[in-house]
Design a protein around this motif. Structure first.
Motif, PDB file in Angstrom:
ATOM      1  N   LEU A  50       0.833  -1.198   0.000  1.00  0.00           N
ATOM      2  CA  LEU A  50       0.000   0.000   0.000  1.00  0.00           C
ATOM      3  C   LEU A  50       0.871   1.252   0.000  1.00  0.00           C
ATOM      4  CD1 LEU A  50      -2.753   1.354   0.059  1.00  0.00           C
ATOM      5  CD2 LEU A  50      -2.750   1.067   2.558  1.00  0.00           C
ATOM      6  N   ARG A  51       1.951   1.239   0.771  1.00  0.00           N
ATOM      7  CA  ARG A  51       2.832   2.419   0.823  1.00  0.00           C
ATOM      8  C   ARG A  51       3.431   2.709  -0.549  1.00  0.00           C
ATOM      9  NH1 ARG A  51       4.296   6.577   0.446  1.00  0.00           N
ATOM     10  NH2 ARG A  51       5.892   7.704   1.580  1.00  0.00           N
ATOM     11  N   VAL A  52       3.899   1.678  -1.230  1.00  0.00           N
ATOM     12  CA  VAL A  52       4.483   1.840  -2.560  1.00  0.00           C
ATOM     13  C   VAL A  52       3.412   2.279  -3.561  1.00  0.00           C
ATOM     14  CG1 VAL A  52       5.485   0.548  -4.490  1.00  0.00           C
ATOM     15  CG2 VAL A  52       6.368   0.233  -2.193  1.00  0.00           C
ATOM     16  N   SER A  53       2.268   1.651  -3.512  1.00  0.00           N
ATOM     17  CA  SER A  53       1.210   1.914  -4.488  1.00  0.00           C
ATOM     18  C   SER A  53       0.561   3.271  -4.306  1.00  0.00           C
ATOM     19  CB  SER A  53       0.151   0.814  -4.404  1.00  0.00           C
ATOM     20  OG  SER A  53       0.725  -0.434  -4.709  1.00  0.00           O
ATOM     21  N   ALA A  54       0.483   3.739  -3.078  1.00  0.00           N
ATOM     22  CA  ALA A  54      -0.177   5.016  -2.804  1.00  0.00           C
ATOM     23  C   ALA A  54       0.617   6.192  -3.367  1.00  0.00           C
ATOM     24  CB  ALA A  54      -0.386   5.192  -1.305  1.00  0.00           C
ATOM     25  N   GLY A  55       1.913   6.050  -3.448  1.00  0.00           N
ATOM     26  CA  GLY A  55       2.741   7.113  -4.000  1.00  0.00           C
ATOM     27  C   GLY A  55       3.150   8.177  -2.999  1.00  0.00           C
ATOM     28  N   THR A  56       2.217   8.691  -2.230  1.00  0.00           N
ATOM     29  CA  THR A  56       2.534   9.715  -1.238  1.00  0.00           C
ATOM     30  C   THR A  56       2.105   9.239   0.144  1.00  0.00           C
ATOM     31  OG1 THR A  56       0.390  10.836  -1.377  1.00  0.00           O
ATOM     32  CG2 THR A  56       2.105  11.545  -2.935  1.00  0.00           C
ATOM     33  N   ARG A  57       2.722   9.842   1.138  1.00  0.00           N
ATOM     34  CA  ARG A  57       2.356   9.496   2.518  1.00  0.00           C
ATOM     35  C   ARG A  57       0.900   9.885   2.796  1.00  0.00           C
ATOM     36  NH1 ARG A  57       4.668   6.782   6.991  1.00  0.00           N
ATOM     37  NH2 ARG A  57       2.959   6.893   8.437  1.00  0.00           N
ATOM     38  N   ARG A  58       0.463  10.996   2.227  1.00  0.00           N
ATOM     39  CA  ARG A  58      -0.915  11.454   2.426  1.00  0.00           C
ATOM     40  C   ARG A  58      -1.921  10.428   1.870  1.00  0.00           C
ATOM     41  NH1 ARG A  58      -2.842  17.415   1.055  1.00  0.00           N
ATOM     42  NH2 ARG A  58      -2.021  17.667   3.138  1.00  0.00           N
ATOM     43  N   ALA A  59      -1.652   9.903   0.680  1.00  0.00           N
ATOM     44  CA  ALA A  59      -2.549   8.901   0.080  1.00  0.00           C
ATOM     45  C   ALA A  59      -2.524   7.609   0.896  1.00  0.00           C
ATOM     46  CB  ALA A  59      -2.148   8.642  -1.365  1.00  0.00           C
TER      47      ALA A  59
END
Length: 108
Positions: A50-59
């Motif tokens: 999820l961290r990699v896929s979200a792209g940003t910390r906010r997402a």
């Protein structure tokens, strides 16, 4: 990136069982733990994907509540426990269910 989109992208990443890790957020090609955003990362747990896929910390932060809701609704435990106990296939299903919850949360 919208939470549901990030969760579906994480599910797609873990659809290849060789890209699934347990006990740590990510592992490199030697099986050693590493940061999920590191270039050397080759497999991820549910959180790492999820961290990699979200792209940003906010997402990532926006998607997390849906992942937690899904894990506690379906398994009465945390996402990392589901990941480590049930493996890649169930982790993918968990992420897709969390995406459905996120979709439902955005419909008013």
């Amino acid at each position: 990136m919208a939470p549901a989109e990030a969760l579906r992208a994480a599910a797609a990443l873990l659809a290849d069982p060789a890209k699934h890790a347990t006990e740590v957020m990510a592992r490199d090609m030697d099986g050693l733990p590493c940061d999920p955003l590191a270039r050397r990362a080759r497999c991820w747990c549910t959180y790492g994907a999820l961290r990699v896929s979200a792209g940003t910390r906010r997402a990532y932060d926006a998607a997390l509540p849906h992942l937690h809701d899904a894990a506690f609704t379906l398994f009465d435990t945390s996402p990392d426990e589901v990941n480590d106990t049930f493996g890649a296939e169930i982790s993918v299903g968990l992420l897709l269910y969390a995406a459905a919850l996120a979709d439902r949360a955005t419909v008013h």
